[in-house]
Design a protein around this motif. Structure first.
Motif, PDB file in Angstrom:
ATOM      1  N   ASN A 117     -14.605 138.507  82.241  1.00 10.80           N
ATOM      2  CA  ASN A 117     -13.319 137.920  81.846  1.00 10.80           C
ATOM      3  C   ASN A 117     -13.493 136.524  81.281  1.00 10.80           C
ATOM      4  OD1 ASN A 117     -11.554 140.053  82.712  1.00 10.80           O
ATOM      5  ND2 ASN A 117     -12.145 139.479  84.785  1.00 10.80           N
ATOM      6  N   LEU A 131     -10.783 136.654  91.369  1.00  8.13           N
ATOM      7  CA  LEU A 131      -9.626 137.197  90.649  1.00  8.13           C
ATOM      8  C   LEU A 131      -8.514 137.650  91.605  1.00  8.13           C
ATOM      9  CD1 LEU A 131     -11.547 139.219  87.907  1.00  8.13           C
ATOM     10  CD2 LEU A 131     -10.302 137.076  87.563  1.00  8.13           C
ATOM     11  N   ALA A 149      -4.915 134.784  80.562  1.00 12.33           N
ATOM     12  CA  ALA A 149      -6.175 135.228  79.974  1.00 12.33           C
ATOM     13  C   ALA A 149      -6.973 134.051  79.428  1.00 12.33           C
ATOM     14  CB  ALA A 149      -5.899 136.245  78.869  1.00 12.33           C
ATOM     15  N   GLU A 161      -8.437 131.951  82.217  1.00 17.62           N
ATOM     16  CA  GLU A 161      -9.528 132.706  82.838  1.00 17.62           C
ATOM     17  C   GLU A 161     -10.767 132.596  81.972  1.00 17.62           C
ATOM     18  OE1 GLU A 161      -8.193 136.728  83.685  1.00 17.62           O
ATOM     19  OE2 GLU A 161      -7.018 135.911  85.350  1.00 17.62           O
ATOM     20  N   GLU A 168     -11.224 140.230  73.232  1.00 24.54           N
ATOM     21  CA  GLU A 168     -12.285 140.828  74.026  1.00 24.54           C
ATOM     22  C   GLU A 168     -13.584 140.046  74.030  1.00 24.54           C
ATOM     23  OE1 GLU A 168     -12.364 143.552  76.115  1.00 24.54           O
ATOM     24  OE2 GLU A 168     -10.168 143.417  75.949  1.00 24.54           O
TER      25      GLU A 168
END
Length: 489
Positions: free
Chosen positions: A288, A380, A349, A352, A4
């Motif tokens: 993100n 996105l 992920a 990104e 996160e």
RNA sequence: CGGGGUAUGGCGCAGUCCGGUUAGCGCACCUGCUUUGGGAGCAGGGGGUCGUAGGUUCGAAUCCUACUACCCCGACCA
């Protein structure tokens, strides 16, 4: 890689700190206030360097290198300059260590320097001391030199890229025969910086000059570009200074004119630093991770294979290699991520987080259908495209992304820019964040008061904007033009 | 330099008030199997002189003293 990222709305400054580390750009080092720029972060700097360096060369500049150490006495020669930098100079006092009884090392008191050395916070003094020897005649002018270097400013509070004790930058130092030519040089470079910020970084900037109190120590005029970050704070992204004859007089740099008269030369200096990477991050990135403009992204396209069996991977790899080849032929940088240690979702992920503009995913289904999944980082959005002419489609997409990033930043800035005429509204808008165009009576005292009461500073005074008479938003005294206020980094 | 805080495997933390087994958890790491179209699951495993130096005690991550480092908030700044 941690999962996160702190969200921007939750804590903007934490978001920034997390992002720099999680996108693998830089980290704090063992030395307080000094960062380690990691390969991915350095790759961005290298792209910036290459583009800027080409532009400097195109405008007639040459690179050179001046020493890291500057004799302390040089600093006292230009009064404003000393005052501006004295408080943040690292000083070298000794040149040797020796062993102590405990097996450690201590500074050898015998090895004290006759004259202490300053670690450069900027190089005007050493450079002008050198230019004295280089300039004799109008035929030696103009002297157009740039250097890529590190500098040290002993900052109290530091943040990765935005403010570190040591940072990388380029500093241009030019000498000219006339005032007009030097002013033109400072303006040319400002435009060059603005072009770089807008067309490569995708970051719209305001252009103008600094007020006297925000001016570079030793300059007659400081030109600057100012960008807006997503929290509504302004960030100075580059400065170009018209130094007049201040340094020429301090270091006695004179030349003979065609008329055989001895004159002091006119000077400029200008620079941008690794701070631009901080600006780049804060201008475009989201919750993100990083969002990089294609023109500065170290990797523009990443290809992720999706497979179960080794035979599938082989078939996908064949297709991926084909695509890679076609894209590279168009000058697009491509990474094929075929690590079998991570699952596709993890890779999505991760890339990104690192802001790669375009991601291609190829799986068995795509092989059957002759398609590829294309995901763009800025929006996105995902789309499935036919393989045919993929290279052209990607090339166009990269251009679109570059443009979209700029437009997005521009509309953000426009929606956070206000014209205000009352002090209450001024405070309110400044508090909320953004550029506030307001009348100012031109005095340092008012500027200071405004800063004390709102933390806002004059970011710039427009040079081309039309004049408009009005009343100072703070003092009510007459003013002939609006200036841009904001809280800043 | 003022004010506040923290220091325990690579990272993030619990344990400290009220001293007492072998210092624990999450992530990361290693091995194996199953997985792979959005951050995998299970099983097993490795890794810590508890910031440093003294002191109190039968016994200290825990109590006392000093020191050091780092973080946050202010003054300064690309």
């Amino acid at each position: 890689m941690a999962k996160e990222l702190t969200s921007r709305s939750e804590n903007y400054s934490q978001w920034y700190n997390d992002l720099v580390v999680k996108a693998d750009l830089a980290e704090n080092s063992a030395v307080r206030g000094s960062m380690v720029i990691k390969p991915y972060g350095y790759a961005i700097w290298e792209k910036m360097q290459r583009i800027l360096d080409d532009k400097f060369k195109e405008t007639g500049h040459e690179n050179a290198y001046f020493p890291l150490f500057i004799p302390k006495s040089f600093f006292s020669k230009e009064a404003d300059h000393v005052e501006g930098f004295a408080k943040e100079c690292a000083v070298v006092t000794h040149y040797r260590l020796k062993n102590d009884e405990k097996g450690g090392v201590v500074v050898d008191p015998e090895a004290k320097l006759e004259e202490e050395l300053i670690v450069r916070p900027t190089s005007e003094t050493i450079i002008w001391d050198t230019y004295r020897k280089w300039v004799q005649s109008y035929r030696d002018l103009p002297l157009l030199i740039n250097q890529w270097a590190n500098v040290v400013r002993w900052e109290m509070r530091t943040r990765l890229f935005l403010r570190t004790s040591e940072f990388l930058w380029q500093e241009g130092h030019t000498a000219h025969a006339s005032r007009k030519e030097a002013v033109e040089e400072a303006e040319t470079i400002l435009k060059l910086y603005a072009d770089f910020a807008e067309n490569y970084m995708g970051m719209p900037v305001l252009q103008g000059v600094k007020s006297a109190s925000e001016r570079f120590a030793g300059a007659i005029e400081t030109y600057c570009i100012e960008a807006m970050m997503q929290d509504g704070k302004a960030l100075q992204a580059g400065t170009s200074h018209f130094l007049g004859q201040n340094f020429a007089k301090a270091f006695d740099v004179k030349y003979l004119t065609k008329e055989n008269k001895l004159e002091y030369v006119w000077a400029t200096s200008w620079g941008v630093s690794t701070r631009l990477i901080g600006a780049l991050i804060m201008a475009h990135s989201d919750d993100n991770g990083l969002v990089l403009p294609p023109k500065l992204a170290p990797i523009q396209v990443v290809i992720v294979p999706i497979y179960r069996k080794d035979e599938q991977l082989e078939a996908i790899t064949e297709k991926a290699d084909e695509i890679t080849k076609a894209l590279r032929a168009k000058g697009i940088s491509v990474k094929y991520d075929k690590r079998d240690t991570h699952k596709p979702g993890f890779k999505f992920a991760e890339w990104e987080m690192k802001g790669v503009p375009v991601r291609l995913a190829i799986g068995p289904r795509d092989l059957e259908n002759g398609t590829v999944e294309v995901a763009r980082r800025d929006t996105l959005e995902k789309d499935t495209l036919r393989m045919e002419n993929l290279d052209e489609k990607i090339e166009n997409l990269l251009e679109k992304i570059q443009d979209n990033i700029f437009q997005k930043a521009l509309s953000f800035r426009e929606s956070h820019t206000y014209k205000v005429d009352s002090w209450d509204e001024f405070k309110e808008k400044i508090e909320a964040g953004g550029f506030v165009w307001a009348h100012w009576d031109g005095t340092a005292k008012t500027e200071q008061k405004i800063k004390e009461e709102t933390k806002a500073t004059i970011r710039l005074i427009p040079t081309d904007g039309e004049k408009e008479s009005g009343k100072c938003v703070y003092s009510g005294n007459p003013s002939e033009r609006r200036v841009a206020f904001a809280k800043s980094y």
